[in-house]
Design an enzyme around this catalytic site. Sequence first.
Site, PDB file in Angstrom:
ATOM      1  N   CYS A 279       0.841  -1.197   0.000  1.00  0.00           N
ATOM      2  CA  CYS A 279       0.000   0.000   0.000  1.00  0.00           C
ATOM      3  C   CYS A 279       0.883   1.256   0.000  1.00  0.00           C
ATOM      4  O   CYS A 279       1.672   1.450   0.937  1.00  0.00           O
ATOM      5  CB  CYS A 279      -0.914  -0.013   1.214  1.00  0.00           C
ATOM      6  SG  CYS A 279      -1.879   1.487   1.445  1.00  0.00           S
TER       7      CYS A 279
ATOM      8  N   CYS B  73       0.341   3.455   3.082  1.00  0.00           N
ATOM      9  CA  CYS B  73       0.947   2.847   4.281  1.00  0.00           C
ATOM     10  C   CYS B  73       2.456   3.093   4.291  1.00  0.00           C
ATOM     11  O   CYS B  73       3.042   3.345   5.363  1.00  0.00           O
ATOM     12  CB  CYS B  73       0.647   1.354   4.308  1.00  0.00           C
ATOM     13  SG  CYS B  73      -1.112   0.946   4.362  1.00  0.00           S
TER      14      CYS B  73
END
Length: 278
Positions: free
Chosen positions: A56, A59
């Site tokens: 991600c 993230c």
Amino acid sequence: MTPSGSPVVPVAVLLLLVWGAPWTHGRRSDVRIITDENWKELLKGEWMIEFYAPWCPACQNLQPEWESFAEWGEDLEVNVAKVDVTEQPGLSGRFIITALPTIYHCKDGEFRRYQGPRTKKDFINFISEKEWKSIEPVSSWFGPGSVLMSSMSALFQLSMWIRTCHNYFIEDLGLPVWGSYTVFALATLLSGLLLGLCMIFVADCLFPSKRRRPQPYPSKKLLPESSQSLQKVEEEQEADEEDVSEEEAGSKEGTNKDFPQNAIRQRSVGPSLATDKS
């Protein structure tokens, strides 16, 4: 004196570099790792938990801020942790993670979802100024320890296990995709049949069926009204039959009594007729 070409100095320098490397460049992380085995530690104390995935981009951008925030964890008396949803699918289902990254705050078993800015300063203010008190906690029905969320966790783990088996069938065993689907279809059908049989067995044990048993002939005292009325009708018919039989017997006796008298009359009349003719 040590000659200038001695290897002692390079070895010492190398040792210093090796021992000092973790403290200079690779400092030990203060972020704790949460798994399916130790997630119940979140129910005690105060926590900030990040749910992330390695692939991600958001993230990955959050990681430096999260690591810097974790350095303040001891001063703020808060535990900073993270969960890799790709490695812990059960926790992903237990906390209903639908977006990444997702951050939860937990205080003595009460979970609140953090939706503010994602910087170290904002995280510190959120804990130090107790901003979490203004957020509605997650309902007990949807808490990670509830029966519903435990079922969701098991469902997510089952889905990950099915995916792993599918990859094993295709990559390791060399089965075609339709072959893998056929195996899962047969397994689903068989498990459904077994589950149905188990449910029938349990239902039969808990609620046994009432089998028909031969009922004993009811006594006269315990006869219901319908049977008593039938019995009265039968008794009346028997009485009528007895009356009819008595009448028939009386009529037969009457005919038997008249028969000898007629015979006597005929016998008495017979000689007289003979004398008259003569």
